[in-house]
Design a protein around this motif. Structure first.
Motif, PDB file in Angstrom:
ATOM      1  N   ASN A  21     -49.232 -14.365  22.322  1.00  0.00           N
ATOM      2  CA  ASN A  21     -50.629 -13.929  22.234  1.00  0.00           C
ATOM      3  C   ASN A  21     -50.713 -12.432  21.951  1.00  0.00           C
ATOM      4  O   ASN A  21     -51.549 -11.987  21.156  1.00  0.00           O
ATOM      5  N   ALA A  22     -49.855 -11.667  22.617  1.00  0.00           N
ATOM      6  CA  ALA A  22     -49.835 -10.213  22.386  1.00  0.00           C
ATOM      7  C   ALA A  22     -49.425  -9.918  20.944  1.00  0.00           C
ATOM      8  O   ALA A  22     -49.999  -9.032  20.294  1.00  0.00           O
ATOM      9  N   LEU A  23     -48.451 -10.661  20.435  1.00  0.00           N
ATOM     10  CA  LEU A  23     -48.006 -10.495  19.054  1.00  0.00           C
ATOM     11  C   LEU A  23     -49.145 -10.810  18.087  1.00  0.00           C
ATOM     12  O   LEU A  23     -49.376 -10.085  17.122  1.00  0.00           O
ATOM     13  N   SER A  24     -49.877 -11.864  18.369  1.00  0.00           N
ATOM     14  CA  SER A  24     -51.014 -12.255  17.530  1.00  0.00           C
ATOM     15  C   SER A  24     -52.078 -11.158  17.513  1.00  0.00           C
ATOM     16  O   SER A  24     -52.629 -10.830  16.462  1.00  0.00           O
ATOM     17  N   LYS A  25     -52.348 -10.560  18.675  1.00  0.00           N
ATOM     18  CA  LYS A  25     -53.336  -9.480  18.760  1.00  0.00           C
ATOM     19  C   LYS A  25     -52.868  -8.275  17.937  1.00  0.00           C
ATOM     20  O   LYS A  25     -53.659  -7.667  17.210  1.00  0.00           O
ATOM     21  N   ILE A  26     -51.602  -7.936  18.028  1.00  0.00           N
ATOM     22  CA  ILE A  26     -51.058  -6.807  17.261  1.00  0.00           C
ATOM     23  C   ILE A  26     -51.193  -7.090  15.766  1.00  0.00           C
ATOM     24  O   ILE A  26     -51.568  -6.202  14.991  1.00  0.00           O
ATOM     25  N   GLU A 105     -46.673  -1.548  13.883  1.00  0.00           N
ATOM     26  CA  GLU A 105     -45.546  -2.285  13.311  1.00  0.00           C
ATOM     27  C   GLU A 105     -44.334  -2.233  14.233  1.00  0.00           C
ATOM     28  O   GLU A 105     -43.612  -3.226  14.373  1.00  0.00           O
ATOM     29  N   ASP A 106     -44.115  -1.082  14.886  1.00  0.00           N
ATOM     30  CA  ASP A 106     -43.022  -0.987  15.863  1.00  0.00           C
ATOM     31  C   ASP A 106     -43.263  -1.943  17.028  1.00  0.00           C
ATOM     32  O   ASP A 106     -42.353  -2.644  17.470  1.00  0.00           O
ATOM     33  N   GLN A 107     -44.521  -1.973  17.518  1.00  0.00           N
ATOM     34  CA  GLN A 107     -44.866  -2.895  18.606  1.00  0.00           C
ATOM     35  C   GLN A 107     -44.678  -4.347  18.168  1.00  0.00           C
ATOM     36  O   GLN A 107     -44.174  -5.175  18.928  1.00  0.00           O
ATOM     37  N   GLN A 108     -45.071  -4.633  16.934  1.00  0.00           N
ATOM     38  CA  GLN A 108     -44.946  -5.997  16.409  1.00  0.00           C
ATOM     39  C   GLN A 108     -43.482  -6.414  16.363  1.00  0.00           C
ATOM     40  O   GLN A 108     -43.139  -7.519  16.793  1.00  0.00           O
ATOM     41  N   ASN A 109     -42.623  -5.531  15.883  1.00  0.00           N
ATOM     42  CA  ASN A 109     -41.197  -5.855  15.805  1.00  0.00           C
ATOM     43  C   ASN A 109     -40.612  -6.076  17.195  1.00  0.00           C
ATOM     44  O   ASN A 109     -39.819  -6.999  17.406  1.00  0.00           O
ATOM     45  N   SER A 110     -41.013  -5.254  18.151  1.00  0.00           N
ATOM     46  CA  SER A 110     -40.537  -5.389  19.523  1.00  0.00           C
ATOM     47  C   SER A 110     -40.978  -6.721  20.120  1.00  0.00           C
ATOM     48  O   SER A 110     -40.178  -7.448  20.728  1.00  0.00           O
ATOM     49  N   ARG A 112     -41.890  -9.393  18.494  1.00  0.00           N
ATOM     50  CA  ARG A 112     -41.250 -10.480  17.760  1.00  0.00           C
ATOM     51  C   ARG A 112     -39.846 -10.738  18.318  1.00  0.00           C
ATOM     52  O   ARG A 112     -39.451 -11.891  18.515  1.00  0.00           O
ATOM     53  N   GLU A 113     -39.114  -9.659  18.596  1.00  0.00           N
ATOM     54  CA  GLU A 113     -37.766  -9.800  19.174  1.00  0.00           C
ATOM     55  C   GLU A 113     -37.841 -10.466  20.540  1.00  0.00           C
ATOM     56  O   GLU A 113     -37.041 -11.356  20.850  1.00  0.00           O
ATOM     57  N   THR A 114     -38.809 -10.036  21.349  1.00  0.00           N
ATOM     58  CA  THR A 114     -38.973 -10.619  22.685  1.00  0.00           C
ATOM     59  C   THR A 114     -39.282 -12.107  22.588  1.00  0.00           C
ATOM     60  O   THR A 114     -38.711 -12.917  23.322  1.00  0.00           O
ATOM     61  N   VAL A 115     -40.175 -12.480  21.676  1.00  0.00           N
ATOM     62  CA  VAL A 115     -40.537 -13.895  21.494  1.00  0.00           C
ATOM     63  C   VAL A 115     -39.317 -14.700  21.069  1.00  0.00           C
ATOM     64  O   VAL A 115     -39.059 -15.790  21.599  1.00  0.00           O
ATOM     65  N   LEU A 116     -38.545 -14.164  20.137  1.00  0.00           N
ATOM     66  CA  LEU A 116     -37.344 -14.882  19.675  1.00  0.00           C
ATOM     67  C   LEU A 116     -36.332 -15.063  20.807  1.00  0.00           C
ATOM     68  O   LEU A 116     -35.730 -16.141  20.950  1.00  0.00           O
ATOM     69  N   LYS A 117     -36.152 -14.029  21.629  1.00  0.00           N
ATOM     70  CA  LYS A 117     -35.222 -14.126  22.760  1.00  0.00           C
ATOM     71  C   LYS A 117     -35.689 -15.172  23.762  1.00  0.00           C
ATOM     72  O   LYS A 117     -34.891 -15.954  24.275  1.00  0.00           O
ATOM     73  N   LEU A 118     -36.996 -15.192  24.030  1.00  0.00           N
ATOM     74  CA  LEU A 118     -37.543 -16.189  24.954  1.00  0.00           C
ATOM     75  C   LEU A 118     -37.382 -17.602  24.395  1.00  0.00           C
ATOM     76  O   LEU A 118     -37.027 -18.531  25.128  1.00  0.00           O
TER      77      LEU A 118
END
Length: 132
Positions: A21-26, A105-110, A112-118
């Protein structure tokens, strides 16, 4: 053991949803930033064109400014100064938007990495659960 892994899976799933959800908002903020930036870029082009036109005029030329539905006579030097100030302001806004975009974009990449790890953790947990 099975109930603790199920609880862990639920917790991971909840984390995943929150981060997604946070990624979507970003991503929405990035899209909004692009839209505003596009408008400023158009305005900058228009103002630069006006400045070029003003530079072609002789000092005694009549210049009119549109204020609402009325054309009001304006001094050439004043018109020139106003357009230059507007260009300066728009350029500053574009720089600010570029900085904001870089942060987003930095927040988005961060995220995205967190989502992939989860997602990877959840898959590993499910794989371990299916083996046992």
């Amino acid at each position: 053991m099975a109930s603790s892994s199920t609880a862990a899976a639920r917790e991971l799933q909840r984390d995943l949803e929150n981060h997604a959800n946070a990624l979507s908002k970003i991503q929405k903020d990035i899209a909004k930033n692009h839209q505003v930036r596009k408008q400023y870029t158009i305005q900058l082009g228009e103002n630069e064109l006006v400045l070029k036109e003003l530079d072609l005029l002789k000092e005694d030329a009549n210049v009119y400014k549109l204020i609402g539905p009325v054309l009001v006579k304006q001094d050439l030097a004043e018109a020139n100064a106003n357009v230059r100030k507007r260009i300066e302001y728009i350029s500053g806004e574009l720089k600010r938007l570029d900085g904001t975009l870089q942060d987003l974009e930095d927040q988005q990449n961060s995220k995205r990495e967190t989502v992939l790890k989860l997602q990877q953790k959840i898959q590993n947990l499910q794989a371990a659960k299916s083996k046992s």
